[in-house]
Design an enzyme around this catalytic site. Structure first.
Site, PDB file in Angstrom:
ATOM      1  N   TYR A 193       0.860  -1.370  -0.065  1.00  0.00           N
ATOM      2  CA  TYR A 193      -0.041   0.014   0.129  1.00  0.00           C
ATOM      3  C   TYR A 193       0.743   1.272   0.028  1.00  0.00           C
ATOM      4  CZ  TYR A 193      -5.044  -0.228  -0.021  1.00  0.00           C
ATOM      5  OH  TYR A 193      -6.092  -0.474  -0.671  1.00  0.00           O
ATOM      6  N   GLU A 250      -0.744   4.918  -0.632  1.00  0.00           N
ATOM      7  CA  GLU A 250      -1.406   5.886  -1.166  1.00  0.00           C
ATOM      8  C   GLU A 250      -0.459   7.160  -0.774  1.00  0.00           C
ATOM      9  OE1 GLU A 250      -4.805   5.949   1.405  1.00  0.00           O
ATOM     10  OE2 GLU A 250      -6.022   4.488   0.238  1.00  0.00           O
ATOM     11  N   ASP A 284      -5.599  13.186 -25.925  1.00  0.00           N
ATOM     12  CA  ASP A 284      -5.870  11.643 -25.662  1.00  0.00           C
ATOM     13  C   ASP A 284      -4.925  10.688 -26.530  1.00  0.00           C
ATOM     14  OD1 ASP A 284      -6.610   8.931 -24.741  1.00  0.00           O
ATOM     15  OD2 ASP A 284      -8.465   9.373 -24.363  1.00  0.00           O
ATOM     16  N   THR A 342      -3.003   5.198 -22.590  1.00  0.00           N
ATOM     17  CA  THR A 342      -2.775   3.975 -22.082  1.00  0.00           C
ATOM     18  C   THR A 342      -1.562   3.556 -22.162  1.00  0.00           C
ATOM     19  OG1 THR A 342      -3.462   2.977 -24.125  1.00  0.00           O
ATOM     20  CG2 THR A 342      -5.481   3.427 -22.465  1.00  0.00           C
ATOM     21  N   LYS A 362      -1.565  -0.107 -25.359  1.00  0.00           N
ATOM     22  CA  LYS A 362      -2.067  -0.390 -26.798  1.00  0.00           C
ATOM     23  C   LYS A 362      -0.757  -0.211 -27.525  1.00  0.00           C
ATOM     24  CE  LYS A 362      -6.650   1.343 -25.602  1.00  0.00           C
ATOM     25  NZ  LYS A 362      -7.698   2.357 -25.804  1.00  0.00           N
ATOM     26  N   ARG A 382      -1.566  -3.118 -18.882  1.00  0.00           N
ATOM     27  CA  ARG A 382      -2.897  -2.743 -18.977  1.00  0.00           C
ATOM     28  C   ARG A 382      -2.925  -1.376 -17.800  1.00  0.00           C
ATOM     29  NH1 ARG A 382      -7.317  -3.678 -21.529  1.00  0.00           N
ATOM     30  NH2 ARG A 382      -6.107  -5.272 -22.420  1.00  0.00           N
TER      31      ARG A 382
HETATM   32  C1  LIG Z   1      -8.476   3.002 -25.037  1.00  0.00           C
HETATM   33  C2  LIG Z   1      -8.878   4.240 -25.033  1.00  0.00           C
HETATM   34  C3  LIG Z   1      -9.026   4.960 -23.542  1.00  0.00           C
HETATM   35  C4  LIG Z   1      -9.360   3.931 -22.100  1.00  0.00           C
HETATM   36  O1  LIG Z   1      -8.405   3.179 -21.847  1.00  0.00           O
HETATM   37  P1  LIG Z   1      -9.028   1.993 -21.014  1.00  0.00           P
HETATM   38  O2  LIG Z   1      -7.810   1.564 -20.233  1.00  0.00           O
HETATM   39  O3  LIG Z   1      -9.740   0.963 -21.349  1.00  0.00           O
HETATM   40  O4  LIG Z   1     -10.031   2.683 -19.484  1.00  0.00           O
HETATM   41  C5  LIG Z   1      -9.094   5.991 -23.195  1.00  0.00           C
HETATM   42  N1  LIG Z   1      -9.141   6.901 -24.518  1.00  0.00           N
HETATM   43  C6  LIG Z   1      -8.807   6.385 -25.638  1.00  0.00           C
HETATM   44  C7  LIG Z   1      -8.887   7.304 -26.801  1.00  0.00           C
HETATM   45  C8  LIG Z   1      -8.714   4.818 -25.849  1.00  0.00           C
HETATM   46  O5  LIG Z   1      -8.562   4.566 -26.929  1.00  0.00           O
END
Ligand SMILES: *Cc1c(COP(=O)(O)O)cnc(C)c1O
Length: 432
Positions: free
Chosen positions: A65, A67, A211, A237, A240, A246
């Site tokens: 933990y 925080e 994003d 993220t 990807k 993840r």
């Molecule tokens: C995949 C994605 C997210 C969210 O990711 P999670 O880990 O599934 O919550 C946010 N924004 C965009 C543009 C994405 O492609």
């Protein structure tokens, strides 16, 4: 159910690994590995992470933990995990040239929630790409927290070109006076021009968020322009194109650092997942390397090869092609719905997802497009010849008189030629 091994002694539980303690779950994980090995994975948001990252994700910082932030925790015993998190932060900043990084978000969705929390009040206006034009749920969809908590207006793409309609972005920005403009999405196959969004944001005094969840790996490798110099906030993220664990992370300018950190903790999350943060640190180290640059370059080459072969096979693509890892089939001129096409591809061993196309007349559960991407197949070693073969298989699968068993055999042959995780059983082996 197989034999119940968990009836052993407490000592056994403390010292034995998964296969011995829970053969049911071990079996399912092995089956999932087998599925990943034997199917062509074209879901654009997926990847096969590195063995080194899998080991870190399965490691003992999960027990801790912590925080708070390095040097300012609410728990004792954080001296080592402080070093882990600091390493991840420093590597993220160096990799992307950012002033500040927060590596605690548990997911991509949490990164956007945190940025909104950091710079908006409930009800404040946001301008973001519409979900049905390639945006993301967390960019203001009505069924998502973002659409419920903020006043969202959505820009789209031009009906003819499929490209972001910057005239519309500028007009909506002038009319709606958003406090925050969001660029980036999950189904847009072209470069996100953060510099052009910056101009518009400056004209109306808005903050800018990019994003880059989908294309962060391409940015790290220098094969997609970096949004970082143009944005107040960049969210992403790690799992990807970046090929990490993840989870998510946030980059921002120094002046927003405190607000972003406080939005994640205590605003949104409790204790961070330190094992995943360790894995993010490893992912950032790998992403700064020459082999990663070669990998990301091959993702791009493969996406072009896939796109060209699909077009040669008579299929339509949104915008006619791609600048990224992502290719969007537009099935409106065919007899196929997105759902039926997804099912047909699944039948022959190719995994992809249906996706609406802009101005789609079908609901998202049916849709008129299929989204494809090359990060995962590139990770298992597919080159441009392999990706052309994939494109030919897809075109044949969606043509009149298709022969699914024959196409399934061609897909299986590709998987056999490019083995995934050779010698691995799907989870790190615990040795007592
Ligand atoms: C995949 C994605 C997210 C969210 O990711 P999670 O880990 O599934 O919550 C946010 N924004 C965009 C543009 C994405 O492609």
């Amino acid at each position: 159910m197989r034999r119940m091994a968990t009836t052993g002694t407490f000592e056994l539980l403390r010292t034995a690994g998964l296969a011995e303690i829970d053969p049911d779950v071990a079996d399912l994980i092995e089956r999932e590995l087998e599925r990943q090995r034997t199917h062509i994975e074209l879901i654009a948001s997926e990847n096969f992470t590195w063995p080194s990252v899998l080991e870190a994700v399965g490691s003992v910082p999960t027990n801790k933990y912590a925080e708070g932030y390095p040097g300012a925790r609410y728990y004792g015993g954080c001296e080592v995990v402080d070093e882990i998190e600091t390493l991840a932060i420093e590597r993220a900043k160096a990799l992307f040239g950012a002033e500040h990084a927060n590596v605690q978000p548990n997911a991509g969705s949490a990164t956007n929630m945190a940025v909104y929390h950091a710079c908006l009040e409930p009800g404040d206006p946001i301008l973001a790409m519409r979900l049905d034009h390639g945006g993301h749920l967390t960019h203001g969809s009505k069924v998502n927290f973002s659409g419920r908590n903020y006043t969202v207006s959505g820009y789209g793409v031009d009906r003819e070109t499929g490209l972001v309609d910057f005239d519309e972005v500028r007009r909506l920005a002038g009319e709606e006076r958003p406090k925050l403009i969001v660029c980036g999405g999950s189904a847009y196959p072209r470069v996100i021009e953060a510099d052009r969004f910056r101009e518009i944001a400056d004209e109306v005094g808005a903050l800018l968020l990019c994003d880059m969840a989908h294309f962060a790996g391409l940015v790290a490798a220098g094969v997609h322009p970096s949004p970082v110099p143009h944005c107040d906030f960049v969210t992403s993220t790690a799992h990807k194109t970046l090929a990490g664990p993840r989870s998510g992370f946030i980059l921002c300018r120094e002046k927003h650092a405190r607000a972003v950190d406080r939005a994640i903790f205590p605003g949104l999350q409790g204790g961070p997942l330190l094992h995943t943060i360790a894995a993010k640190a490893t992912c950032f180290r790998i992403a700064a390397s020459e082999p990663f640059r070669a990998y990301a370059t091959q993702i791009r080459t493969n996406a072009d090869a896939l796109a060209e072969s699909l077009v040669a096979g008579g299929l339509d693509l949104l915008t006619g092609g791609t600048d990224t890892h992502l290719v969007q089939l537009d099935l409106r001129r065919s007899d196929w719905t997105g759902k039926d096409a997804e099912d047909r591809l699944s039948e022959i061993g190719i995994t992809a997802n249906r996706n609406t196309v802009p101005y789609d007349e079908r609901p998202p559960t049916v849709a008129s497009g299929v989204r494809l991407g090359t990060p995962a197949v590139t990770m298992r070693g597919f080159d441009e010849d392999d990706c052309r073969e994939v494109g030919e298989i897809i075109a044949a699968a969606l043509a009149d008189g298709a022969d699914p068993p024959a196409l399934r055999a061609r897909a299986a042959a590709l998987c056999e030629r490019r083995p995934l995780y050779p010698g691995f059983r799907g989870f790190p082996a615990y040795e007592s």
